[in-house]
Design a protein around this motif. Structure first.
Motif, mmCIF file in Angstrom:
data_model
loop_
_atom_site.group_PDB
_atom_site.id
_atom_site.type_symbol
_atom_site.label_atom_id
_atom_site.label_comp_id
_atom_site.label_asym_id
_atom_site.label_seq_id
_atom_site.Cartn_x
_atom_site.Cartn_y
_atom_site.Cartn_z
ATOM 1 N N ALA A 29 54.710 -26.170 57.769
ATOM 2 C CA ALA A 29 55.714 -26.402 58.901
ATOM 3 C C ALA A 29 55.380 -25.259 59.990
ATOM 4 O O ALA A 29 55.479 -25.950 61.140
ATOM 5 N N GLN A 30 54.793 -24.083 59.922
ATOM 6 C CA GLN A 30 54.580 -23.291 60.909
ATOM 7 C C GLN A 30 53.219 -23.767 61.854
ATOM 8 O O GLN A 30 53.307 -23.862 63.036
ATOM 9 N N LYS A 31 52.296 -24.556 61.226
ATOM 10 C CA LYS A 31 51.068 -25.038 61.720
ATOM 11 C C LYS A 31 51.505 -26.284 62.537
ATOM 12 O O LYS A 31 50.950 -26.454 63.600
ATOM 13 N N ILE A 32 52.379 -27.121 61.883
ATOM 14 C CA ILE A 32 52.877 -28.532 62.586
ATOM 15 C C ILE A 32 53.703 -28.017 64.011
ATOM 16 O O ILE A 32 53.386 -28.766 64.823
ATOM 17 N N GLU A 33 54.478 -27.021 63.880
ATOM 18 C CA GLU A 33 55.266 -26.788 64.981
ATOM 19 C C GLU A 33 54.178 -25.995 66.033
ATOM 20 O O GLU A 33 54.598 -26.327 67.262
ATOM 21 N N ALA A 34 53.091 -25.394 65.602
ATOM 22 C CA ALA A 34 52.245 -24.900 66.635
ATOM 23 C C ALA A 34 51.496 -26.031 67.246
ATOM 24 O O ALA A 34 51.204 -26.051 68.512
ATOM 25 N N LEU A 35 50.969 -26.849 66.440
ATOM 26 C CA LEU A 35 50.676 -28.231 67.280
ATOM 27 C C LEU A 35 51.624 -28.822 68.234
ATOM 28 O O LEU A 35 51.039 -29.423 69.027
ATOM 29 N N LYS A 36 52.713 -29.041 67.795
ATOM 30 C CA LYS A 36 53.662 -29.574 68.715
ATOM 31 C C LYS A 36 53.838 -28.814 70.064
ATOM 32 O O LYS A 36 54.079 -29.537 70.885
ATOM 33 N N ALA A 37 53.813 -27.469 69.819
ATOM 34 C CA ALA A 37 53.871 -26.549 71.007
ATOM 35 C C ALA A 37 52.809 -26.932 72.028
ATOM 36 O O ALA A 37 52.903 -26.833 73.270
ATOM 37 N N ILE A 38 51.596 -27.139 71.530
ATOM 38 C CA ILE A 38 50.361 -27.414 72.337
ATOM 39 C C ILE A 38 50.719 -28.698 72.970
ATOM 40 O O ILE A 38 49.974 -28.829 74.049
#
Length: 274
Positions: A221-230
């Protein structure tokens, strides 16, 4: 993992909810569809247990009803290929199986094995070349934990991966009563008609059993949220599938470009960039 016990509890044909008009009875295959193999393209989607009071019976009724309504728009899917030239849209229906799996969904997701995943597809049609007794086959597998797997096998004669994804999305819209307009991708024959070209012999394909390796990439979940932020400033409310797919395509293109230029390509697993 213990031996998987899967029991098929129902088997039937799902017909379109409305009869196909006579003037749409013959659906001509495009030139490329005529040349394409009879193999089935497989897709399986997993659903974790959710907080709902709906029973398995109610879920089954909803899936079958919405599938029937969707097939009214995708009427060629419920027909039969005739003489390698067209589909007789006779509303015969598509194969629909339901199965009970004596296993928790998490046991498959944490340690997926192809011999277990293969059980989730109707009649083992995935990637197989058959006589096309059905153009589309669906299997819904219910797990002991309340989770569910929904698999679709679609003949390459009626479309490609984009066609399948569009169909599943339209089916989901019908099931959820979202009001989204159904938009089937059925325009290939008008874009790529065979015309006066001779009908080519049906090619025979076979998959060789060789030693192959597969890899699985898990995004927490943390990595996916980081991708969304980009991409937040460029894409509003990007979904998990969108950001992960975009990253995979970006990495594939970067690797292809590096390979063509003779550059050694390395990735940093701790970074979302390629």
């Amino acid at each position: 993992m213990a031996t998987v016990q899967l029991e098929v509890i129902s088997r039937e044909l799902i017909k379109p909810s409305s009869q196909t008009p006579h003037h749409l009875r013959n659906y001509n295959l495009s030139y490329f569809d005529q040349l394409s193999p009879r193999k089935y393209i497989p897709l399986v989607i997993f659903y974790n247990p959710c907080n709902t009071t709906a029973s398995t019976f109610e879920t089954s009724i909803l899936l079958k009803k919405s599938l029937s309504e969707t097939l009214a728009f995708y009427y060629p899917f419920a027909g039969k290929v005739k003489d390698q030239e067209f589909i007789d849209c006779n509303d015969e229906g598509i194969l629909f199986l339901e199965a009970q799996v004596k296993l928790k969904l998490s046991e498959i997701l944490e340690n997926p094995k192809h011999e277990i995943l293969d059980l989730l597809f109707a009649d083992n049609l995935q990637w197989n070349d058959t006589n096309l007794s059905t153009l589309l086959a669906v299997q819904v597998s219910y797990f002991d934990c309340g989770g569910m797997a929904l698999s679709v096998c679609m003949s390459h004669k009626i479309g490609d991966a984009a066609t399948m994804v569009n169909f599943v999305n339209d089916w989901a819209a019908k099931a959820s009563n979202s009001g989204k307009q159904v938009s089937p991708l059925l325009y290939a024959p008008s874009i790529f008609p065979r015309g006066d070209l001779p009908l080519m012999p049906q090619p025979e394909y076979s998959i060789k059993k060789e030693n192959c390796a597969s890899r699985r990439f898990v995004f927490d979940a943390q990595k996916i949220e980081a991708l969304k932020a980009i991409v937040a400033d460029k894409v509003q409310k990007a979904t998990k599938v969108e950001v992960v797919s975009a990253l995979l395509f970006k990495c594939a293109i970067s690797a292809a470009n590096a390979s063509s230029s003779g550059t050694t390509y390395k990735t940093n697993p701790s970074s979302p960039k390629c």
